[in-house]
Design an enzyme around this catalytic site. Structure first.
Site, PDB file in Angstrom:
ATOM      1  N   SER A 159       5.435  20.525  19.064  1.00 23.02           N
ATOM      2  CA  SER A 159       4.327  20.779  18.146  1.00 23.02           C
ATOM      3  C   SER A 159       4.688  20.281  16.740  1.00 23.02           C
ATOM      4  O   SER A 159       5.009  19.110  16.570  1.00 23.02           O
ATOM      5  CB  SER A 159       3.969  22.274  18.169  1.00 23.02           C
ATOM      6  OG  SER A 159       2.767  22.533  17.500  1.00 23.02           O
ATOM      7  N   ASP A 211      -5.024  20.125  25.298  1.00 24.68           N
ATOM      8  CA  ASP A 211      -4.339  20.601  24.098  1.00 24.68           C
ATOM      9  C   ASP A 211      -5.304  20.652  22.916  1.00 24.68           C
ATOM     10  O   ASP A 211      -5.696  19.607  22.382  1.00 24.68           O
ATOM     11  CB  ASP A 211      -3.159  19.679  23.782  1.00 24.68           C
ATOM     12  CG  ASP A 211      -2.264  20.228  22.688  1.00 24.68           C
ATOM     13  OD1 ASP A 211      -2.682  21.165  21.987  1.00 24.68           O
ATOM     14  OD2 ASP A 211      -1.142  19.719  22.541  1.00 24.68           O
ATOM     15  N   HIS A 226      -0.263  23.519  25.558  1.00 25.23           N
ATOM     16  CA  HIS A 226       0.503  23.250  24.339  1.00 25.23           C
ATOM     17  C   HIS A 226       1.715  24.176  24.248  1.00 25.23           C
ATOM     18  O   HIS A 226       2.826  23.733  23.944  1.00 25.23           O
ATOM     19  CB  HIS A 226      -0.403  23.440  23.118  1.00 25.23           C
ATOM     20  CG  HIS A 226       0.237  23.075  21.817  1.00 25.23           C
ATOM     21  ND1 HIS A 226       0.224  21.790  21.309  1.00 25.23           N
ATOM     22  CD2 HIS A 226       0.920  23.827  20.914  1.00 25.23           C
ATOM     23  CE1 HIS A 226       0.871  21.771  20.156  1.00 25.23           C
ATOM     24  NE2 HIS A 226       1.300  22.997  19.892  1.00 25.23           N
TER      25      HIS A 226
END
Length: 325
Positions: free
Chosen positions: A139, A271, A300
């Site tokens: 991320s 996502d 995610h």
């Protein structure tokens, strides 16, 4: 298999002072001090995991263990918390180092720029300069990874994996459109609410709530992340999130181009932080790059249920590189 990994693989927890901020480091494998280890058995490579936001390194322990096992236990796998996202328990010693010639406190260490410098400061003080690195950013950790390569291009990185990479247009993503007003405009309301609700809460109640939450999310509780309900840590996570929405806008194509040969991008099909169109755009702009689209509907937040699948992908991708070590 998870229970076997938990029993057999050592994980060492440290709290250090890095750039002026308390930092949790979880070290998978028997090596706890690479910087001062001069033995011939010292590993030649470190696998270094940089988490998303919130940067609770404890969430990544099952992933680190799986990866350590799949790479035949030859290389340490370390995970670092973000600055301000972990506080040491009262009975835990905080380690310091005097090795860093740039050891002054980092300006705005809880913000986007400060977190990048925080990771670089850790590598300077705890990892030998000649040790090869595999960086794994998840991320916003992917954004940090790219910025680390940009700021210190001489880092001995042989591969960098950017998992579900939030490296552009964060505020325009489906989740970003919801998070931006909350994190940027109502941040102080969140701070006050969190403080009033959580500060008076007894530690036993917090611990019970966290254990139940971790069970629901299928997250291992080997290193209980009490900081999940610590107002100071939550405020820092929200502060970082607000800066992400404001500053992670344009993809850094120059840095990507310079380091493309060592980068692997892994995008999700479901996502809401970096939708499929972001994958299609970067794939179009860098057709020769190792840019992948997940075919397994992994979310995610892969650390909740898909640690083994992600570790399998990375270990398989590293086979050729690691065979040369």
């Amino acid at each position: 298999m998870d229970s076997e990994l938990k029993e057999e693989i050592p994980v060492h927890e440290e709290f250090i002072l890095c750039g002026g901020a308390e930092t949790q480091v979880l070290k998978c494998g028997p090596w706890t001090d690479l910087f001062h280890d001069q033995s011939v058995k010292r590993p030649k490579l470190l696998i270094f995991i940089i988490p998303g936001n919130p940067g609770f390194s404890a969430f990544y322990v099952p992933f680190a263990k799986a990866l350590y096992s799949l790479t035949n236990r030859r290389f340490p796998v370390w995970t670092i918390s973000h600055a301000g996202h972990a506080l040491a328990p009262k009975d835990k010693k905080i380690l310091t180092t005097s090795e860093d010639s740039n050891a002054q406190e980092i300006k705005d260490i809880y913000g986007l720029n400060g977190q990048i410098e925080h990771k670089l400061a850790f590598l300077r003080t705890h990892v030998p300069k000649d040790m090869k690195l595999v960086l794994i950013g998840h991320s916003i950790g992917s954004y940090f990874t790219l910025q680390m390569l940009k700021r210190v291009p001489e880092l001995p990185v042989i591969r960098a994996f950017l998992l579900f990479p939030t490296i552009e247009r964060m505020s325009e993503s489906p989740n970003g459109r919801i998070a931006t007003p909350l994190l940027c405009w109502f941040r102080y309301v969140l701070y006050v609410t969190g403080y009033l609700l959580l500060k008076p809460c007894p530690e036993t109640i917090k611990s019970l709530l966290i254990r139940r939450g971790l069970q629901v999310m299928n997250l291992e509780n080997e290193f209980s992340p009490l900081n999940i309900l610590e107002p100071f840590c939550l405020a820092n996570a929200a502060y970082l999130g607000g800066q992400e929405m404001m500053e992670v806008v344009k993809r850094d194509d120059e840095t990507i181009k310079e380091h493309l040969c060592k980068l692997t991008f892994y995008y999700g099909t479901i996502d809401p932080w970096c939708p499929k169109e972001y994958y299609e755009d970067i794939k179009k702009d860098f057709p020769e790059g190792d840019i992948r689209l997940c075919e397994k509907n992994i979310p995610h937040a892969f650390i909740t249920h898909f640690n083994q699948e992600m570790a399998d992908m990375i270990a398989d991708s590293l086979k050729d590189d690691l065979s040369k070590m």
